[in-house]
Structures are given as C-alpha cells and as structure tokens.
Design a protein around this motif. Structure first.
Motif, PDB file in Angstrom:
ATOM      1  N   MET A   1       0.857  -1.186   0.000  1.00 51.81           N
ATOM      2  CA  MET A   1       0.000   0.000   0.000  1.00 51.81           C
ATOM      3  C   MET A   1       0.891   1.231   0.000  1.00 51.81           C
ATOM      4  SD  MET A   1      -2.862   1.203   2.770  1.00 51.81           S
ATOM      5  CE  MET A   1      -3.869  -0.242   2.371  1.00 51.81           C
ATOM      6  N   ASP A   2       0.515   2.167  -0.885  1.00 50.60           N
ATOM      7  CA  ASP A   2       1.297   3.407  -0.975  1.00 50.60           C
ATOM      8  C   ASP A   2       0.673   4.481  -0.084  1.00 50.60           C
ATOM      9  OD1 ASP A   2       2.983   2.261  -2.820  1.00 50.60           O
ATOM     10  OD2 ASP A   2       1.758   2.920  -4.535  1.00 50.60           O
ATOM     11  N   PHE A   3       1.478   5.078   0.781  1.00 47.20           N
ATOM     12  CA  PHE A   3       1.018   6.169   1.637  1.00 47.20           C
ATOM     13  C   PHE A   3       1.404   7.494   0.999  1.00 47.20           C
ATOM     14  CE2 PHE A   3       1.484   2.573   4.475  1.00 47.20           C
ATOM     15  CZ  PHE A   3       0.301   2.629   5.181  1.00 47.20           C
ATOM     16  N   PRO A   4       0.544   8.533   1.192  1.00 47.88           N
ATOM     17  CA  PRO A   4       0.885   9.847   0.631  1.00 47.88           C
ATOM     18  C   PRO A   4       2.133  10.397   1.299  1.00 47.88           C
ATOM     19  CG  PRO A   4      -0.999  10.019   2.108  1.00 47.88           C
ATOM     20  CD  PRO A   4      -0.727   8.561   1.919  1.00 47.88           C
ATOM     21  N   LYS A   5       2.941  11.017   0.503  1.00 48.77           N
ATOM     22  CA  LYS A   5       4.186  11.571   1.019  1.00 48.77           C
ATOM     23  C   LYS A   5       3.949  12.989   1.540  1.00 48.77           C
ATOM     24  CE  LYS A   5       7.192   8.906  -2.050  1.00 48.77           C
ATOM     25  NZ  LYS A   5       8.255   8.994  -3.083  1.00 48.77           N
ATOM     26  N   VAL A   6       4.559  13.276   2.650  1.00 49.46           N
ATOM     27  CA  VAL A   6       4.451  14.608   3.242  1.00 49.46           C
ATOM     28  C   VAL A   6       5.717  15.382   2.931  1.00 49.46           C
ATOM     29  CG1 VAL A   6       4.199  15.916   5.373  1.00 49.46           C
ATOM     30  CG2 VAL A   6       2.991  13.741   5.080  1.00 49.46           C
ATOM     31  N   ASP A   7       5.532  16.543   2.339  1.00 49.88           N
ATOM     32  CA  ASP A   7       6.679  17.390   1.997  1.00 49.88           C
ATOM     33  C   ASP A   7       7.180  18.061   3.269  1.00 49.88           C
ATOM     34  OD1 ASP A   7       8.527  19.159   1.024  1.00 49.88           O
ATOM     35  OD2 ASP A   7       7.357  19.660  -0.770  1.00 49.88           O
ATOM     36  N   SER A   8       8.322  17.628   3.744  1.00 47.96           N
ATOM     37  CA  SER A   8       8.863  18.160   5.002  1.00 47.96           C
ATOM     38  C   SER A   8       9.184  19.640   4.901  1.00 47.96           C
ATOM     39  CB  SER A   8      10.114  17.370   5.408  1.00 47.96           C
ATOM     40  OG  SER A   8      11.112  17.470   4.393  1.00 47.96           O
ATOM     41  N   SER A   9       9.553  20.104   3.694  1.00 48.11           N
ATOM     42  CA  SER A   9       9.887  21.526   3.537  1.00 48.11           C
ATOM     43  C   SER A   9       8.661  22.394   3.723  1.00 48.11           C
ATOM     44  CB  SER A   9      10.505  21.763   2.154  1.00 48.11           C
ATOM     45  OG  SER A   9       9.568  21.413   1.127  1.00 48.11           O
ATOM     46  N   ASP A  10       7.496  21.936   3.194  1.00 48.05           N
ATOM     47  CA  ASP A  10       6.251  22.695   3.372  1.00 48.05           C
ATOM     48  C   ASP A  10       5.837  22.710   4.831  1.00 48.05           C
ATOM     49  OD1 ASP A  10       6.204  23.176   0.696  1.00 48.05           O
ATOM     50  OD2 ASP A  10       4.757  21.571   0.224  1.00 48.05           O
ATOM     51  N   SER A  11       6.003  21.566   5.507  1.00 48.30           N
ATOM     52  CA  SER A  11       5.644  21.484   6.918  1.00 48.30           C
ATOM     53  C   SER A  11       6.518  22.407   7.766  1.00 48.30           C
ATOM     54  CB  SER A  11       5.789  20.041   7.403  1.00 48.30           C
ATOM     55  OG  SER A  11       5.503  19.951   8.783  1.00 48.30           O
ATOM     56  N   GLN A  12       7.813  22.424   7.458  1.00 48.37           N
ATOM     57  CA  GLN A  12       8.734  23.285   8.193  1.00 48.37           C
ATOM     58  C   GLN A  12       8.419  24.751   7.949  1.00 48.37           C
ATOM     59  OE1 GLN A  12      10.986  22.277  10.367  1.00 48.37           O
ATOM     60  NE2 GLN A  12      11.569  24.399  10.845  1.00 48.37           N
ATOM     61  N   SER A  13       8.041  25.075   6.691  1.00 45.84           N
ATOM     62  CA  SER A  13       7.701  26.462   6.351  1.00 45.84           C
ATOM     63  C   SER A  13       6.472  26.925   7.109  1.00 45.84           C
ATOM     64  CB  SER A  13       7.476  26.585   4.842  1.00 45.84           C
ATOM     65  OG  SER A  13       7.065  27.885   4.503  1.00 45.84           O
ATOM     66  N   GLY A  14       5.473  26.024   7.209  1.00 53.26           N
ATOM     67  CA  GLY A  14       4.264  26.379   7.948  1.00 53.26           C
ATOM     68  C   GLY A  14       4.541  26.581   9.421  1.00 53.26           C
ATOM     69  N   THR A  15       5.413  25.739   9.980  1.00 53.33           N
ATOM     70  CA  THR A  15       5.774  25.876  11.395  1.00 53.33           C
ATOM     71  C   THR A  15       6.502  27.187  11.653  1.00 53.33           C
ATOM     72  OG1 THR A  15       5.962  23.470  11.606  1.00 53.33           O
ATOM     73  CG2 THR A  15       6.998  24.818  13.310  1.00 53.33           C
ATOM     74  N   ASP A  16       7.442  27.537  10.769  1.00 57.28           N
ATOM     75  CA  ASP A  16       8.179  28.794  10.921  1.00 57.28           C
ATOM     76  C   ASP A  16       7.241  29.992  10.813  1.00 57.28           C
ATOM     77  OD1 ASP A  16      10.452  27.313  11.187  1.00 57.28           O
ATOM     78  OD2 ASP A  16      11.108  27.567   9.092  1.00 57.28           O
ATOM     79  N   SER A  17       6.288  29.898   9.887  1.00 56.92           N
ATOM     80  CA  SER A  17       5.327  31.001   9.722  1.00 56.92           C
ATOM     81  C   SER A  17       4.479  31.176  10.980  1.00 56.92           C
ATOM     82  CB  SER A  17       4.437  30.733   8.509  1.00 56.92           C
ATOM     83  OG  SER A  17       3.464  31.748   8.360  1.00 56.92           O
ATOM     84  N   THR A  18       4.056  30.065  11.577  1.00 52.09           N
ATOM     85  CA  THR A  18       3.263  30.131  12.805  1.00 52.09           C
ATOM     86  C   THR A  18       4.062  30.730  13.942  1.00 52.09           C
ATOM     87  OG1 THR A  18       2.000  28.170  12.128  1.00 52.09           O
ATOM     88  CG2 THR A  18       1.938  28.778  14.460  1.00 52.09           C
ATOM     89  N   ILE A  19       5.328  30.341  14.049  1.00 55.56           N
ATOM     90  CA  ILE A  19       6.187  30.870  15.110  1.00 55.56           C
ATOM     91  C   ILE A  19       6.384  32.372  14.936  1.00 55.56           C
ATOM     92  CG2 ILE A  19       8.524  30.836  16.070  1.00 55.56           C
ATOM     93  CD1 ILE A  19       8.616  27.847  15.454  1.00 55.56           C
ATOM     94  N   ARG A  20       6.626  32.795  13.680  1.00 57.44           N
ATOM     95  CA  ARG A  20       6.819  34.222  13.427  1.00 57.44           C
ATOM     96  C   ARG A  20       5.554  35.004  13.767  1.00 57.44           C
ATOM     97  NH1 ARG A  20       9.677  32.398   8.775  1.00 57.44           N
ATOM     98  NH2 ARG A  20       7.789  32.679   7.507  1.00 57.44           N
ATOM     99  N   TRP A  21       4.398  34.453  13.403  1.00 59.57           N
ATOM    100  CA  TRP A  21       3.131  35.135  13.677  1.00 59.57           C
ATOM    101  C   TRP A  21       2.891  35.264  15.184  1.00 59.57           C
ATOM    102  CZ3 TRP A  21      -0.256  38.343  12.074  1.00 59.57           C
ATOM    103  CH2 TRP A  21      -1.535  38.381  12.620  1.00 59.57           C
ATOM    104  N   ARG A  22       3.177  34.179  15.916  1.00 62.81           N
ATOM    105  CA  ARG A  22       3.007  34.227  17.361  1.00 62.81           C
ATOM    106  C   ARG A  22       3.981  35.209  18.000  1.00 62.81           C
ATOM    107  NH1 ARG A  22       2.287  27.767  18.888  1.00 62.81           N
ATOM    108  NH2 ARG A  22       0.191  27.527  17.955  1.00 62.81           N
ATOM    109  N   THR A  23       5.197  35.283  17.454  1.00 59.31           N
ATOM    110  CA  THR A  23       6.194  36.215  17.979  1.00 59.31           C
ATOM    111  C   THR A  23       5.755  37.658  17.763  1.00 59.31           C
ATOM    112  OG1 THR A  23       7.975  34.624  17.527  1.00 59.31           O
ATOM    113  CG2 THR A  23       8.598  36.940  17.871  1.00 59.31           C
TER     114      THR A  23
END
Length: 260
Positions: free
Chosen positions: A1-23
């Motif tokens: 069974m093939d699982f969908p791949k998660v783009d780690s770069s997009d996930s990291q970008s979203g996390t950084d954006s959230t941190i910047r917004w909270r800051t």
C-alpha cells in the motif's frame, strides 16, 4: 500500500510562519501593554501636577485677609457686574446657574446634577476661595448646536401671508444643547442634560473623551507630560442649556462658587 508523502519543507515552512506570527503577536501585545502602562502612569502623575499647579497659582495670590467662600463668591459677582457683558454665574452649593448683567439676574435655572473632578474637590480651601474670588474668562468653547442660528424667511407676497407668518406658532422642537467652556483658570465646564440613555449625549461625550485621549497620547509620543484638565459637569434641562449657551459671549466671563 502506498502512503501519501508529506513534503517536510512545506511542513517546516508552515511551522516557521506560525512561530513568526506568534512572535509578532507577543511583541505587539507586550508593546501595547507597556504603552498603556506608561500612559496610565503619566496620566496619574498629570492629575497630581494639575492639583499642585492650581494650589500654587491660587493659594499664593495676595488677597489680603482670607475671605469666607460665600464672601469670595459675592466679590466675584460684584466684579462681574462691572463688566459690559452677560456673565455666567455657577453656584454649585445651591445647584443654580444664572445669567447676570450689571448685577441683575436676567436668567435663572436649576441644576439637575453636578459632578466635579477629584482635583477640584481636593484643592486647598485657600485655593478654592481664591478661585471663587475673581471671574474666569472663557477662552474656548465647543457645542453641539450653533451659537447664533440664522433663520431665512421668504418675504410674504400678500398681507394675508404676512399675517399668517406673524401669528404662526413655532413647533415644540427639542434641541440637545451640549457644550463645553474652557476657562483661563484651567477648569473646563461641561454642560449636558440629566436624563436616561441618550445616543446623542453618549456620542457627544465619547467624542470629547476621544479628543482628550488623542491629545494625551500625542503628548506621550512627543515625550511630554499629558495635560490634565479638571472638569465640572453640569446637567440642565435642554431648554435652559440652549438659552444659556446662546446668551454667553464667546469671550465672556464665568463666576464659580465651589463646594469643598
């Protein structure tokens, strides 16, 4: 069974954006809190400075012997009677406001409600007597109605039309006359109506308070101490407020009898 791949770069970008917004939110919140704290602190200090200045200005005046408050009030009315204009006489203990000219009362009205700033209530007795001992000049005014209303009438074409205009009964129209008078003594008189909730009154008072806050914030941003103005709030009937406002000269004088 093939699982969908998660783009780690997009996930990291979203996390950084959230941190910047909270800051940004945190820094903004702290900045607003500090600004509010500074504003409230300086505003509180300005109240004590205003009281100290009034005490220094009037308590140090040389009037000879210190008169009783009632005597000082009569002396001020006598001085106002020598002026060639109508004077506003505000008797706070008796809850009465009058218009006087040449020592003669030309208009008399009862005060529904009166409230003074804590600065005025805590002034030294000698300062209050000195304040009441001489008329204060009106240096600025602001109102919700026109000072001198202009009525435009069309000339009648026939005697019948002229007679109809002459005997026309005016409408029983209410005018909400809210106004402020700034005195050269540094005190502001605010006149409104004593009633239940009124949107016009609320809107007018809100605008007045916003102007005060805006001017105070402007002083804080300039590195200056905000100026505090002691206020005496007076409630009259709508008719009395309108008559009194329109009868007072723009640069007229006010006589005050304070309560302690």
């Amino acid at each position: 069974m093939d699982f969908p791949k998660v783009d780690s770069s997009d996930s990291q970008s979203g996390t950084d954006s959230t941190i910047r917004w909270r800051t940004v939110c945190l820094v903004g919140g702290v900045s607003v809190f500090l600004l509010a704290l500074v504003f409230l602190t300086l505003s509180t200090i300005s109240v004590f400075i205003a009281m100290s200045n009034l005490n220094k200005t009037y308590a140090d005046k040389e009037f000879g012997t210190v008169a009783a408050p009632s005597t000082a009030f009569l002396e001020s009315r006598l001085a106002a009677s020598k002026l060639d204009s109508v004077s506003l006489v505000l008797d706070l203990p008796q809850k009465r406001v009058t218009l006087e000219m040449g020592g003669v009362v030309v208009y008399d009205a009862l005060i529904d409600n009166v409230k003074s700033s804590p600065v005025i209530r805590k002034l030294d007795s000698k300062s209050l007597v000195a304040l009441a001992r001489e008329p204060s000049r009106i240096v600025r005014w602001e109102a919700s109605v026109e000072k001198e209303p202009i009525t435009i009438l069309q000339a009648p074409a026939t005697p019948e039309e002229a007679e109809a205009i002459a005997f026309e009964v005016p409408e029983n129209k209410r005018y909400d006359a809210f106004f402020t008078l700034d005195l050269d003594s540094g005190i502001r008189l605010v006149f409104t109506h004593h009633e239940g909730f009124s949107f016009k009154k609320w809107l007018w008072l809100t605008r007045q308070n916003l102007n005060v806050i805006t001017n105070s914030l402007g002083s804080v941003f300039k590195g200056e101490m905000p100026r505090y103005t002691p206020v005496i709030s007076v409630d009259l009937s709508p008719h009395d407020a309108l008559v009194i406002f329109r009868a007072i000269p723009e640069n007229g004088y006010a006589v005050l009898n304070f309560t302690h």
